[in-house]
Scaffold this motif. Sequence first.
Motif, PDB file in Angstrom:
ATOM      1  N   ILE A   1      -8.258   0.808  -3.951  1.00  0.00           N
ATOM      2  CA  ILE A   1      -7.970  -0.579  -3.564  1.00  0.00           C
ATOM      3  C   ILE A   1      -9.222  -1.429  -3.754  1.00  0.00           C
ATOM      4  CG2 ILE A   1      -7.445  -2.157  -1.666  1.00  0.00           C
ATOM      5  CD1 ILE A   1      -5.593  -0.092  -0.508  1.00  0.00           C
TER       6      ILE A   1
ATOM      7  N   ILE B   1       0.836  -1.203   0.000  1.00  0.00           N
ATOM      8  CA  ILE B   1       0.000   0.000   0.000  1.00  0.00           C
ATOM      9  C   ILE B   1       0.869   1.250   0.000  1.00  0.00           C
ATOM     10  CG2 ILE B   1      -1.579   1.386   1.428  1.00  0.00           C
ATOM     11  CD1 ILE B   1      -2.851  -1.293   2.316  1.00  0.00           C
TER      12      ILE B   1
ATOM     13  N   ALA C   1      -4.787   2.018   4.797  1.00  0.00           N
ATOM     14  CA  ALA C   1      -4.952   2.475   3.419  1.00  0.00           C
ATOM     15  C   ALA C   1      -5.607   3.850   3.363  1.00  0.00           C
ATOM     16  CB  ALA C   1      -5.791   1.463   2.631  1.00  0.00           C
TER      17      ALA C   1
ATOM     18  N   THR D   1     -11.279   2.390  -0.672  1.00  0.00           N
ATOM     19  CA  THR D   1     -11.298   0.927  -0.626  1.00  0.00           C
ATOM     20  C   THR D   1     -12.705   0.395  -0.876  1.00  0.00           C
ATOM     21  OG1 THR D   1      -9.456   0.845   0.952  1.00  0.00           O
ATOM     22  CG2 THR D   1     -10.839  -1.114   0.790  1.00  0.00           C
TER      23      THR D   1
END
Length: 363
Positions: free
Chosen positions: A34, A23, A59, A66
């Motif tokens: 992601i 990451i 993240a 995400t």
Amino acid sequence: MKREIGISLYPDHSDAKKDREYIQKAADLGYSRIFMSMLEVTEGKEKVAEKFKGIIGFAKAQGFETILDIAPSIFDELQISYDDLSFFAELGADGIRLDEGFDGNKESMLSFNPFGLAIELNMSNNVAYLENILSYEANRPFIYGCHNFYPQKGSALPYDFFISCSQRFKRQGIKTAAFITSHQGTLGPWDVNDGLPTLEMHRELPIDLQARHMFATGLIDCVIIGNAYASDEELEKVAVVNRYKLSLTIDFEKDTSELEKLIVADPAHFRRGDISAEAVRSTMPRVKYKNENNPPHDNQFEFQVGDVVIGNDDFGKYKNEMQIVLTPHSDPRKNLVGKIPQEEHILLEFLRPWSKFQLVSEN
């Protein structure tokens, strides 16, 4: 819509420390999305929450959005309901991808969830699934689209079908995503991993060419590397891809002059609006370099598709005009200066009237 690049993670098959390192590398290179698989969770709600919350939180701190890939079995495994998406919000996710669909009204209702989670739909079916959902007055800004990836060699989408599926979403102004494959990554959701592309034609291609092709279609807003972990070199190659201007590689001929290399490297190439079938013509160099001499060389043979040629001193007002050959032909008033690699010929169809493009040398 702004274009993005992304990575994929498989927390139930990977090491948390390696995930964080991956990451961080991707964040430093400008990745911002992601895809995170939850299809394989088997450890119970508390352990799953602890694992995913930690990695999603890390993240998010690096600026990533995400999206969690889920299936109906996950809800049974975790004892949660589609009518309450609070579990995913508490993990820190920005959205959920529905690996399987419902009746249209259900997806529409989900798009109004109180947590602001995006509802991402499977794009890899050429049916009126999206139109049905939108007919139930879905919350459009929270509806995303994302193609599948295909671990088994020979099972990914053919190009024409991919285009038809993608157009359905793009016509409606929906944010779209698709997958390209690393040639180094070994992690995916299943025990078969022949690469994880959306398009079968991409499976053996260089990763940066896959990304350039996806963006060139104008139908994909986010290109995601499907398997983990892509090598540092692969991450870097995708990161430097121009997401908005078509980029083609040129292999220079040994006798190409410094002037011709300067013309090729010009950042302002565009195809003339009144196109011809014989070649893509970039005419501004002949204006910019009209007073520069360009002696004839490499011109006594038939030019082939993908050849890059420049008008020489015998070409009058067309001297120093740059062209990319689309139809084989001979003309001693043009010099062969380089060739676009055969595998990149798939990009030539995107050189439309007025298209902006650049040529990048690797030699």
